[in-house]
Enzyme design. Structure first.
Site, PDB file in Angstrom:
ATOM      1  N   CYS A 149       0.836  -1.208   0.000  1.00 48.92           N
ATOM      2  CA  CYS A 149       0.000   0.000   0.000  1.00 48.92           C
ATOM      3  C   CYS A 149       0.868   1.253   0.000  1.00 48.92           C
ATOM      4  CB  CYS A 149      -0.939   0.005   1.212  1.00 48.92           C
ATOM      5  SG  CYS A 149      -1.994   1.473   1.253  1.00 48.92           S
TER       6      CYS A 149
ATOM      7  N   CYS B 109      -0.627   4.187   1.967  1.00 43.72           N
ATOM      8  CA  CYS B 109      -0.490   4.103   3.427  1.00 43.72           C
ATOM      9  C   CYS B 109       0.955   4.322   3.852  1.00 43.72           C
ATOM     10  CB  CYS B 109      -0.928   2.729   3.950  1.00 43.72           C
ATOM     11  SG  CYS B 109      -2.279   1.975   3.062  1.00 43.72           S
ATOM     12  N   ASP B 110       1.906   3.736   3.115  1.00 41.67           N
ATOM     13  CA  ASP B 110       3.279   3.650   3.623  1.00 41.67           C
ATOM     14  C   ASP B 110       4.297   4.493   2.852  1.00 41.67           C
ATOM     15  OD1 ASP B 110       2.278   1.782   5.401  1.00 41.67           O
ATOM     16  OD2 ASP B 110       2.758   0.082   4.116  1.00 41.67           O
TER      17      ASP B 110
END
Ligand code: NAP
Length: 302
Positions: free
Chosen positions: A130, A133-134
């Protein structure tokens, strides 16, 4: 007793909730991320009416729309669905129990894994699926994306906002699945290097990822590795009935999104419908048909 219990909070599930509420059905949606996987894509350019929209924003709008019409939304994963007489009992991971006259399965797909050693061990320690997200954790790092579809393209574009360099490792000799707009943007940003006809065969590192070894023998030193190689149709809950699935695992549905079990419908990426064209537009279409079918099913029962 709910009229419709929806498992999955992506575009298919939330659309079904919107339609169900407008049919005055009492509906409830269970999911872990409101908006589903589209929230991982900040560059959606093909959802009609929006030239460019952040998936998280579109997910939030769908959530608000469903909630505003009275749908109940629960951030809980379902662990079992049992048919009991003419209705269904759903139990969540936190042991919430509800009963419903009809069920819609719309929980989408799970990220596919490479299946190599240390992939799970290093998940969260340099390995991710992701970029939204990261990605920000990899500021000024050299990172790599594995895959050759739209997910890989989106991930590489997000990562190029933070990383100093982004390798895209693809097993074929040229892209053929990825939207040309993503390829063009990757070429233009000056940070992306394509490695064609190669595959990651080993993840290197002690406590965390430090690099990868490729099939051709080359090694890359990396701060992050993003595995974007598509999705699989896994069903993460148990049932006391057997759903018909095709040989790849997608739930078989009719034109009305009905499964082989009376009162159980399925919509979105988990089904074998829409020619397996996994788009927000197709998920929304299937979700609306499923809600209509659940409504007609209820009318015929009463
Ligand atoms: P995908 O289209 O199935 O592509 C998966 C890619 O990973 C393929 O290039 C595949 O290689 C490669 N791959 C699969 N298994 C592999 C393995 N074990 N090792 C190395 N490579 C492997 O999946 P996706 O990119 O996640 O997209 C899924 C669906 O979502 C598509 O319909 C896509 O259009 C849609 N999507 C749309 C958007 C958007 O419209 N903005 C964004 C993201 C996703 P091969 O090509 O050799 O099979």
């Amino acid at each position: 007793m709910y009229d419709l219990a929806i498992i999955g909070s992506g575009p298919a599930g939330l659309t079904a909730a919107i339609y169900a509420q407008r049919y005055n059905m009492k509906s409830i949606v269970f999911g872990d991320v409101m908006g589903g996987l589209m929230t991982e894509n900040p560059f959606i350019e093909n959802y009609p009416g929006f030239k460019l929209v952040d998936g998280a924003k579109l997910g939030k709008e769908m959530e608000e729309h469903a909630k505003g019409l009275g749908a109940e939304l629960k951030m809980e994963k379902i662990k079992s669905v049992e048919k009991k007489g003419d209705s269904f009992e759903l139990t969540s991971e936190w042991d919430t129990k509800i009963t419903a006259k009809t069920v819609l399965i719309a929980h989408g797909l799970k990220h596919r894994k490479l299946g190599i050693r240390s992939e799970n061990e290093f998940h969260g320690k340099g390995v991710s699926s992701c970029a939204t997200c990261d990605g920000a954790f990899f500021k000024d790092n050299v990172v790599a994306v594995v895959g050759g579809g739209d997910s890989a393209g989106v991930a590489a574009l997000i990562l190029s906002e933070f990383a100093s360099k982004v390798y895209v490792i693809y097993r074929r000799d040229k892209f053929f699945r990825m939207q040309s707009a993503y390829i063009k943007k990757m070429k233009e940003n000056g940070k992306t290097e394509f490695i064609f006809s190669d595959e990651v065969v080993e993840i290197l590192g002690k406590e965390k990822l430090e690099g990868v070894k490729l099939k051709t023998g080359k090694t890359l030193e990396l701060g992050g590795l993003f595995i974007e190689i598509g999705f699989e149709p896994l069903i993460p809950f148990t049932t006391n009935f057997e759903l018909d699935r095709d040989k790849r695992g997608f739930i078989k549905v009719g034109k009305n999104q009905a499964t082989n079990i009376d009162g159980v419908f399925a919509a979105g990426d988990i089904t074998d419908a829409s020619n397996l064209f996994h788009q927000i537009a197709t998920a929304v279409g299937e979700g609306s048909i499923a809600a209509d079918s659940a409504y007609l099913f209820g009318l015929n029962q009463s």
